[in-house]
Write a protein that holds these residues in place. Structure first.
Motif, mmCIF file in Angstrom:
data_model
loop_
_atom_site.group_PDB
_atom_site.id
_atom_site.type_symbol
_atom_site.label_atom_id
_atom_site.label_comp_id
_atom_site.label_asym_id
_atom_site.label_seq_id
_atom_site.Cartn_x
_atom_site.Cartn_y
_atom_site.Cartn_z
ATOM 1 N N GLU A 94 5.058 -13.887 51.932
ATOM 2 C CA GLU A 94 6.309 -13.252 51.938
ATOM 3 C C GLU A 94 6.935 -14.986 52.168
ATOM 4 O OE1 GLU A 94 9.489 -10.493 54.819
ATOM 5 O OE2 GLU A 94 6.752 -11.084 55.508
ATOM 6 N N LEU A 95 6.457 -15.481 52.689
ATOM 7 C CA LEU A 95 7.215 -16.890 52.942
ATOM 8 C C LEU A 95 6.881 -18.066 52.032
ATOM 9 C CD1 LEU A 95 8.055 -19.475 54.911
ATOM 10 C CD2 LEU A 95 5.371 -20.008 55.425
ATOM 11 N N VAL A 96 6.447 -18.072 50.765
ATOM 12 C CA VAL A 96 6.238 -18.968 50.017
ATOM 13 C C VAL A 96 6.596 -18.186 48.736
ATOM 14 C CG1 VAL A 96 4.798 -20.207 48.241
ATOM 15 C CG2 VAL A 96 4.052 -19.738 50.614
ATOM 16 N N LEU A 97 6.371 -17.184 48.359
ATOM 17 C CA LEU A 97 7.019 -16.390 46.866
ATOM 18 C C LEU A 97 7.989 -15.474 47.607
ATOM 19 C CD1 LEU A 97 3.099 -15.580 46.000
ATOM 20 C CD2 LEU A 97 4.612 -17.527 45.442
ATOM 21 N N ALA A 98 8.180 -15.253 49.106
ATOM 22 C CA ALA A 98 8.724 -13.971 49.040
ATOM 23 C C ALA A 98 8.859 -12.794 48.534
ATOM 24 C CB ALA A 98 10.548 -13.819 48.428
ATOM 25 N N LYS A 99 7.840 -12.786 48.403
ATOM 26 C CA LYS A 99 7.264 -10.825 48.338
ATOM 27 C C LYS A 99 7.395 -9.875 49.652
ATOM 28 C CE LYS A 99 3.964 -12.111 44.593
ATOM 29 N NZ LYS A 99 2.513 -11.793 44.142
ATOM 30 N N GLU A 100 7.366 -9.709 49.686
ATOM 31 C CA GLU A 100 7.589 -8.130 50.673
ATOM 32 C C GLU A 100 6.363 -7.521 50.752
ATOM 33 O OE1 GLU A 100 10.517 -7.673 52.409
ATOM 34 O OE2 GLU A 100 11.947 -9.139 52.165
ATOM 35 N N PRO A 101 5.950 -7.693 52.197
ATOM 36 C CA PRO A 101 4.936 -6.160 52.595
ATOM 37 C C PRO A 101 5.145 -5.119 52.085
ATOM 38 C CG PRO A 101 5.834 -7.170 54.392
ATOM 39 C CD PRO A 101 6.836 -7.870 53.386
ATOM 40 N N ALA A 102 3.359 -4.964 52.210
ATOM 41 C CA ALA A 102 4.143 -3.275 51.313
ATOM 42 C C ALA A 102 4.903 -2.135 52.973
ATOM 43 C CB ALA A 102 2.173 -2.430 51.696
ATOM 44 N N MET A 130 18.274 -24.881 44.990
ATOM 45 C CA MET A 130 17.033 -24.418 45.785
ATOM 46 C C MET A 130 15.984 -23.726 45.410
ATOM 47 S SD MET A 130 18.675 -22.882 49.967
ATOM 48 C CE MET A 130 18.803 -23.834 50.977
ATOM 49 N N ASN A 131 15.236 -24.005 45.911
ATOM 50 C CA ASN A 131 14.473 -23.418 45.230
ATOM 51 C C ASN A 131 13.782 -22.448 46.624
ATOM 52 O OD1 ASN A 131 11.637 -24.119 47.504
ATOM 53 N ND2 ASN A 131 11.290 -25.231 46.106
ATOM 54 N N GLN A 132 12.539 -21.367 45.661
ATOM 55 C CA GLN A 132 12.316 -20.135 47.307
ATOM 56 C C GLN A 132 11.644 -20.178 47.875
ATOM 57 O OE1 GLN A 132 9.879 -17.464 44.200
ATOM 58 N NE2 GLN A 132 10.714 -16.002 45.107
ATOM 59 N N PHE A 133 10.852 -21.144 48.172
ATOM 60 C CA PHE A 133 10.297 -21.804 49.355
ATOM 61 C C PHE A 133 11.840 -22.134 50.673
ATOM 62 C CE2 PHE A 133 9.077 -24.530 53.104
ATOM 63 C CZ PHE A 133 8.041 -24.285 53.299
ATOM 64 N N GLN A 134 12.600 -22.811 50.416
ATOM 65 C CA GLN A 134 13.813 -22.986 50.906
ATOM 66 C C GLN A 134 14.796 -21.741 51.551
ATOM 67 O OE1 GLN A 134 13.278 -25.125 47.846
ATOM 68 N NE2 GLN A 134 12.222 -26.614 49.277
ATOM 69 N N GLN A 135 14.365 -21.167 51.186
ATOM 70 C CA GLN A 135 16.049 -19.988 50.816
ATOM 71 C C GLN A 135 14.985 -19.381 51.995
ATOM 72 O OE1 GLN A 135 15.885 -18.637 46.570
ATOM 73 N NE2 GLN A 135 18.130 -19.377 46.344
ATOM 74 N N GLN A 136 14.127 -18.612 52.044
ATOM 75 C CA GLN A 136 12.721 -18.286 52.616
ATOM 76 C C GLN A 136 12.715 -19.247 54.005
ATOM 77 O OE1 GLN A 136 13.350 -15.337 51.136
ATOM 78 N NE2 GLN A 136 10.640 -14.228 52.299
ATOM 79 N N LEU A 137 12.894 -19.548 54.026
ATOM 80 C CA LEU A 137 12.428 -20.739 55.214
ATOM 81 C C LEU A 137 13.694 -20.613 56.655
ATOM 82 C CD1 LEU A 137 10.812 -22.927 57.162
ATOM 83 C CD2 LEU A 137 10.836 -25.047 56.347
ATOM 84 N N THR A 138 14.698 -21.180 55.473
ATOM 85 C CA THR A 138 15.986 -20.558 55.637
ATOM 86 C C THR A 138 16.045 -18.855 56.838
ATOM 87 O OG1 THR A 138 16.998 -22.316 54.716
ATOM 88 C CG2 THR A 138 17.981 -21.394 56.167
ATOM 89 N N LYS A 139 15.587 -18.322 55.548
ATOM 90 C CA LYS A 139 16.748 -16.858 55.576
ATOM 91 C C LYS A 139 15.522 -16.128 57.232
ATOM 92 C CE LYS A 139 14.680 -12.917 53.649
ATOM 93 N NZ LYS A 139 14.185 -12.140 52.516
ATOM 94 N N LEU A 140 13.666 -17.042 56.879
ATOM 95 C CA LEU A 140 13.209 -15.772 57.852
ATOM 96 C C LEU A 140 13.294 -16.395 58.708
ATOM 97 C CD1 LEU A 140 9.812 -15.855 55.958
ATOM 98 C CD2 LEU A 140 11.019 -13.482 56.615
ATOM 99 N N ARG A 141 13.324 -18.503 59.282
ATOM 100 C CA ARG A 141 14.480 -18.747 60.211
ATOM 101 C C ARG A 141 15.160 -18.409 60.531
ATOM 102 N NH1 ARG A 141 17.303 -22.102 62.544
ATOM 103 N NH2 ARG A 141 17.851 -22.631 59.638
ATOM 104 N N GLN A 142 16.124 -17.530 60.540
ATOM 105 C CA GLN A 142 17.159 -17.604 61.363
ATOM 106 C C GLN A 142 16.775 -15.516 61.504
ATOM 107 O OE1 GLN A 142 20.356 -17.393 57.777
ATOM 108 N NE2 GLN A 142 20.680 -20.334 58.968
#
Length: 126
Positions: free
Chosen positions: A61-69, A1-13
């Motif tokens: 944040e969605l694509v690269l999983a970078k946290e905003p400042a 599972m790559n970063q985008f899929q993990q982020q999509l699932t995590k952020l959607r939830q």
């Protein structure tokens, strides 16, 4: 599972959305969201932008999983606290005036102002 899929699932939830709800907002099927979350399909750039907008996150944040400042949730809490404080401070302005005493309590400054205007008008006729 790559970063985008993990982020999509995590952020959607985190946004409290089901796959079905997100699919409805994107005008796609629930199966399309499921495929994007399990990695068997990737959305096009327009859909990625829409997803970021719906989830209230940046593309980074969605694509690269970078946290905003400043995390969006902290910013939202600050804005909500400021709005709530302003509503509490200005609550009296939006209450209905039921009688003359309430009017006078709120607009007492009108009496001296009108008195000054009337005295000025009467003084010009003397």
């Amino acid at each position: 599972m790559n970063q985008f899929q993990q982020q999509l699932t995590k952020l959607r939830q985190a946004a409290g959305l089901s796959q079905e709800q997100l699919a409805d907002q994107l005008h796609v099927s629930r199966q399309a969201i499921s495929k994007r979350e399990n990695g068997s399909a990737l959305p096009n750039i327009e859909k990625i932008i829409q997803i970021a907008s719906i989830l209230h996150v940046s593309l980074d944040e969605l694509v690269l999983a970078k946290e905003p400042a400043v995390s969006q949730s902290k910013l939202d809490r600050l804005i909500d606290a400021h709005i709530q404080q302003n509503q509490q401070e200005n609550h009296w302005r939006y209450q209905e005036i039921n009688n003359g005493w309430e009017f006078l309590a709120r607009y007492w400054w009108i009496i001296p102002a009108l008195g000054g205007i009337i005295c000025g008008i009467v003084g010009t006729f003397r």
